[in-house]
Enzyme design. Structure first.
Site, mmCIF file in Angstrom:
data_model
loop_
_atom_site.group_PDB
_atom_site.id
_atom_site.type_symbol
_atom_site.label_atom_id
_atom_site.label_comp_id
_atom_site.label_asym_id
_atom_site.label_seq_id
_atom_site.Cartn_x
_atom_site.Cartn_y
_atom_site.Cartn_z
ATOM 1 N N CYS A 1 1.802 -4.442 -6.199
ATOM 2 C CA CYS A 1 1.153 -4.385 -7.515
ATOM 3 C C CYS A 1 -0.354 -4.147 -7.474
ATOM 4 O O CYS A 1 -0.851 -3.137 -7.958
ATOM 5 C CB CYS A 1 1.448 -5.666 -8.288
ATOM 6 S SG CYS A 1 3.190 -5.843 -8.738
ATOM 7 N N ILE A 2 -1.109 -5.093 -6.920
ATOM 8 C CA ILE A 2 -2.560 -5.066 -7.093
ATOM 9 C C ILE A 2 -3.228 -3.889 -6.373
ATOM 10 O O ILE A 2 -4.140 -3.279 -6.920
ATOM 11 C CB ILE A 2 -3.188 -6.400 -6.647
ATOM 12 C CG1 ILE A 2 -2.491 -7.566 -7.349
ATOM 13 C CG2 ILE A 2 -4.670 -6.431 -6.994
ATOM 14 C CD1 ILE A 2 -2.994 -8.919 -6.939
#
Length: 446
Positions: free
Chosen positions: A277-278
């Site tokens: 995700c990040i």
């Protein structure tokens, strides 16, 4: 064409758990959603191009450590949860969830090849009255601009002949508090019927839903969540470097700051970002913003800071070897602790440890690793040369033979007190030794 009567029939089939749920992609997102549906009695048909996953499910065996074989066997042996590699069976499910990867290219641009290939496989089998929900994270507009046109090539129309929604995955591997059942599902669609059906699907296994006005809004929610995290992690990473120059411990600062009951939320520095995700999702928005003549300066700056952290860690390790051991990286034996991207899991996606190993070896260091959750480095697109390497066994005598130990992932199963006492030098990028109460005489923060 969908009539109110047909809509009601499908809605009732979903609520009564009579609908067949199809899930494409049986990894860290797809498998938990399969179990959530199957464990309340819904019939689930999983799809994955890797034949090993359907085979494991058929045997009632796990391939992800966070899910026990007993859980999988309990639903697979009754026939509630089955899996296949045959995409021709996509005509069977009433509800289809797309849970495939959305990586970045080498140029930091969206790679939607998995989503497109999946959409084309569904389109080849699409029948009236099916509900398709995209869960794969992407930029706002993906559902409408990329997925829907593929489905409509055959003449069926979204909102009239089939239903289409977006609900971003919110899985957090290793989180024992917030899981598939307890984390609300944001659900967006561009017509009321699709939104109602998608909400009903998640609510059928006990999930909480947060409906929003459109698929693009739901896509923006996911991007916003991860931009928020990326920017704040970049901030504390920058503060770490600044405070280090001032002789101030950033970890102590954060611990004191978080005692304020309002206006502050703790984020923690690290050796680089990992997970799907990040490190990836914010750049989907950066790419899409260019279409509107906009630059995302905060996101791009945060990306620069976060991607610089592995180089900062290598520099700290090199400096510590020089000052404490009178050695350079060239020819030094380095032990990396942890290759998973975060503690207590076996997930190595985008793990900074893999990049750190490559950077250290590029400086002619001899690197090995220890990870109690990852016995072997799996094949990855970015670090293929590391695939197949195995973790050493935990042996204090062997640990003492390394010139330095670099803590990248702070697994709870590691004995940091023993590590700090036996190692010649520990460079700690996670503050693990301080938290464990270890002797810090040979420990250097990074």
């Amino acid at each position: 064409m969908i009539t109110d009567q047909k809509l009601d029939v499908l809605l009732q089939r979903i609520r009564k758990k009579e609908a067949l749920i199809g899930v494409i992609g049986l990894g860290y997102v797809g498998l938990p959603i399969c179990l959530a549906f199957a464990e309340v009695g819904a019939r689930v048909l999983g799809f994955d191009k890797d034949p090993a996953k359907p085979a494991s499910i058929a045997r009632g065996e796990t391939y992800l450590k966070q899910f026990s074989s007993e859980r999988i066997a309990a639903v697979s042996q009754t026939g509630t949860f089955t899996a296949t590699t045959d995409m021709g069976r996509l005509t069977e499910p009433d509800v289809i969830l797309i849970c495939v990867p959305t990586p970045l290219t080498k140029h930091q641009e969206p790679d939607l090849s998995f989503v497109v290939a999946t959409a084309e496989a569904i389109a080849a089998c699409l029948r009236p009255d099916q509900l398709i929900i995209l869960e794969s994270t992407s930029y706002p507009g993906t559902t409408n601009e990329v997925v829907k046109p593929i489905f409509e090539r055959g003449g069926l129309k979204s909102g009239l002949d089939f239903f289409l929604a977006f609900s971003p995955e919110r899985e957090d591997p290793g989180n024992e508090i917030h899981n598939t059942l307890t984390t609300p599902k944001v659900v967006g669609a561009d017509d009321p019927a699709s939104r109602a059906l998608a909400c009903a699907a998640y609510e059928s296994y006990g999930g909480l839903t947060v409906p929003v006005s459109s698929s693009a809004t739901a896509e923006a929610v996911k991007i916003t969540e991860n931009v928020f995290r990326a920017v704040n992690i970049a901030l504390v990473n920058e503060l770490k470097v600044v405070y280090s120059r001032m002789g101030i411990d950033v970890w102590e600062v954060i611990e004191a700051a978080k005692t304020k009951p309002f206006g502050y939320m703790p984020f923690y520095p690290g050796p680089g970002l990992g997970g799907h995700c990040i490190p990836i999702d914010p750049f989907y928005l950066t790419w899409k913003a260019r279409e509107f003549g906009m630059s995302t300066r905060f996101i791009e700056l945060a990306g620069q800071i976060n991607t610089s952290m592995p180089d900062y860690v290598v520099a700290q390790l090199s400096s510590a070897l020089d000052q404490r051991m009178q050695k350079g990286l060239c020819g030094s034996r380095i032990l990396v602790i942890g290759i998973a991207y975060k503690k207590n899991i076996d997930d190595t996606r985008e793990s900074p440890a893999l990049l750190l190993i490559e950077k250290l070896e590029a400086r002619s260091a001899m690197v090995e690793f220890y990870d109690p959750h990852c016995a072997t480095i799996p094949m990855t697109r970015e670090h293929a040369s590391l695939a197949g390497r195995s973790s050493i066994e935990w042996d204090p005598v062997e640990i003492s033979k390394f010139d330095a130990v670099l803590i990248v992932t702070d697994h709870d199963a590691v004995d940091y007190v023993e590590l700090a006492s036996k190692a010649k030098l520990v460079v700690d990028a996670r503050n693990a030794c301080v938290r464990a109460g270890a002797d810090l005489s040979k420990v250097v923060p990074a």
